[in-house]
Design an enzyme around this catalytic site. Sequence first.
Site, PDB file in Angstrom:
ATOM      1  N   ASP A 297      17.147  31.379  58.646  1.00  0.00           N
ATOM      2  CA  ASP A 297      16.096  32.566  58.936  1.00  0.00           C
ATOM      3  C   ASP A 297      14.749  31.856  58.257  1.00  0.00           C
ATOM      4  O   ASP A 297      14.772  30.864  57.744  1.00  0.00           O
ATOM      5  CB  ASP A 297      16.133  33.639  58.675  1.00  0.00           C
ATOM      6  CG  ASP A 297      15.415  34.528  59.614  1.00  0.00           C
ATOM      7  OD1 ASP A 297      14.575  34.161  60.258  1.00  0.00           O
ATOM      8  OD2 ASP A 297      15.822  35.933  59.734  1.00  0.00           O
TER       9      ASP A 297
HETATM   10  C1  BGC Z   1      13.283  37.226  61.804  1.00  0.00           C
HETATM   11  C2  BGC Z   1      14.361  36.574  62.762  1.00  0.00           C
HETATM   12  C3  BGC Z   1      13.388  35.959  63.635  1.00  0.00           C
HETATM   13  C4  BGC Z   1      12.637  34.626  62.958  1.00  0.00           C
HETATM   14  C5  BGC Z   1      11.825  33.712  63.965  1.00  0.00           C
HETATM   15  C6  BGC Z   1      12.279  35.954  60.965  1.00  0.00           C
HETATM   16  O1  BGC Z   1      11.448  36.521  60.066  1.00  0.00           O
HETATM   17  O2  BGC Z   1      14.099  37.809  60.700  1.00  0.00           O
HETATM   18  O3  BGC Z   1      14.865  37.704  63.390  1.00  0.00           O
HETATM   19  O4  BGC Z   1      14.354  35.346  64.888  1.00  0.00           O
HETATM   20  O5  BGC Z   1      11.905  35.143  62.009  1.00  0.00           O
HETATM   21  O6  BGC Z   1      10.777  34.368  64.545  1.00  0.00           O
END
Ligand code: BGC
Length: 735
Positions: A297
């Site tokens: 993430d």
């Molecule tokens: C979130 C994810 C997301 C990713 C990309 C993160 O901050 O936790 O759910 O897919 O960002 O945008």
Amino acid sequence: MAGRSVSAQETDKAIESKVKHLLSQMTLEEKVGQMTQVDFSVIGAPVSGDEYSDGAIDQAKLEDALIKHHVGSILNAPSIPNIKAQPVDTWRKIMRTLQDTTAKTRLKIPVIYGIDAIHGATYTENSVLFPQAINMAATFNPELSFKEGEITAREVRVSGLQWNFSPVMDIGRQPLWPRLWETYGEDVHLATAMGESYIKGHQGNDFSAADKAPTCLKHYVGYSYPLNGKDRTPAWIGERMLREYFLPTFAAGVKAGAPTVMINSAEVDGIPGHANYQYLTTILRGELGFKGFTVSDWEDIKRLYTRDKMAASPKEAVKIAVMAGVDMSMVPFDFSFYDLLVELAKSGEVPLSRINEAVSRILKVKYQAGLFDPKPLPVVEDNFAAPEAIETSRQAARESIVLAKNDRNILPLKKDAKILLTGPTANLLSVLNGGWTITWQGSAENLYPQDKLTVLEALQRKSTGKVTYIGGDSFNAPIDIQKVVDEAKNHDVILLSLGENTYTETPGNIESLNIDQAQVDLANAAIATGKPVVLLTLGGRPRIITSIAMRASGVILAFLPGMEGGEAIADILYGDYNPDGKLPISYPRNTNAITPYDYKPTESFDVNFYTPLYPFGHGLSYTSFETSGLKVAKDKVRMGENISVTVNVKNTGALKGKESVLLYINDVVASVTRPNKQLKAFKKVELNPGQTESLSFTLTPQDLSFIGVDLKRVVEPGDFKVMVGNETVGFTVTK
Ligand code: BGC
């Protein structure tokens, strides 16, 4: 993978050999580049001030990323700090530029572009935006989830985008958590059914098809259960609980064919998701049989150093994460991961075999997605914002809205009723949609499509009477309570539209489920007028409404019904649609009363009770249903056998309607305490007044199993109960 056809297996083989061949030609740098994912801003032309980028790319930066650093993946919409939805044409132009630049690289390996298309194509202007996942779960209708998957994939592909960071397979058992609404609720069986269907709709049998795209299961695993309710904070989940509540949805997602998995941004039992070899490798690969690739993430490898203090340097963080099983790093703003991993590989601290493994997985998914041999994009006409797709979203919204209370049939309202509408959520589109709508936080009301209807506008459209609105034009605008009180006498009913403003992730952290005082004051004043009050709530979490709901004549819990939500709410308020949504969570009575429906014996013992304001599965209709004649085919079944269950459901009211019949079981005595009941099957049927339908269900040994003392799944012989509606029957499992 289980159930793959012969031709699919042949394709797998052909892909494997292509991957091997390509890998054999790659330099170390090219390999590490494949494992690197950067944000659009890394290649985007600079934005001035807080002006939105129009998707312009800086060619020199792009070449630095793709040619010099061999970057394998890009994510997100243009551009930091103001990520926002782009027109289809802008996306197509971006994708063409990426392809043209890829053509200049030595091996011409396509980039995979990932996006958060959470409830439809979030970051494409005017896409069909569905109810959020918590609402989809409330429909108890996996067919709608399948269609949402289909429509989302199609609109993502029309935009030229290639990979969707969805669905969220985390279980929503912590109502404070600001991403509760991104989940399919508190129950494992329901979340599994909705998630599986979504993946199947999104990917079809072959996600290289022009209108299909790979999904990403997230956030593996345990992310959704922070002890203090705040995003990205520790969960303390024992292995038994992990295996019983949090792993099954991911196992089902892997089985349904999702080829990518995003990792838990926080920590479980003291180990950050990105450093957890046991979860990422031993369990995910060894037990769940996952063959795709994992992606970190946002910035989470760096955070092993900057936040978690688990690594002594950024370099050690990269080593820990890659060795734990992270295949791709969402870095996302620089090439530090690339530089550090190249160094680690050269010094032998990360073996080349591990890099080859990660890159092979990534290349495989790129081949599976057809990226090496791209098909023409689906034409925009018929494939984007099609009227049938919008209608599907509206139907999903209708089926997702829960009528929780309807004293003396205050609802439906007559079309000529004089309605006094007030409250902070009555005249905004953003609060119907929540986060991940047009922007990350979903709060840019000025960017919402003008042709969509707020609750107020939808009521005005249908009303032949009078709709008076008292409220502000933003969520926090003060409301003139005295005016509400004065106007009440000129109206038949007060519709109080309360709830939450938009949010997701850490900006949505709260310390209490209590609704804010301004809304309580407004509600108290409205109720004190003596006019009947109908409470409508919008928002992603079950904020505490007990004292208002007790005194209101009607309560509608609409959560986040999406872009067609205003209309769907009006359809229900006026009886143009007979409500059939059911709660996918327990709606708490008090802030700390967050016992789930499948509570353990001690949670309903002595002075403890399960007394939510509204229980899991609650939802009224304008007609009534009765289930009867619950039967199990046999009183005794041998271990390993399936059990057939039948029950009749009858529409006992005067209106046509849909009913979700929920089947629960209880294992009466067991070596690990069992929940009082657990949902194991459900079916939704539509019945005319007086009509009866006989439903049959099959319970499998898996349905009777639990995670035993030795942490292995087991069925113990003995008595089981089966519960539907007011009836309970039993059977015994013999050795
Ligand atoms: C979130 C994810 C997301 C990713 C990309 C993160 O901050 O936790 O759910 O897919 O960002 O945008």
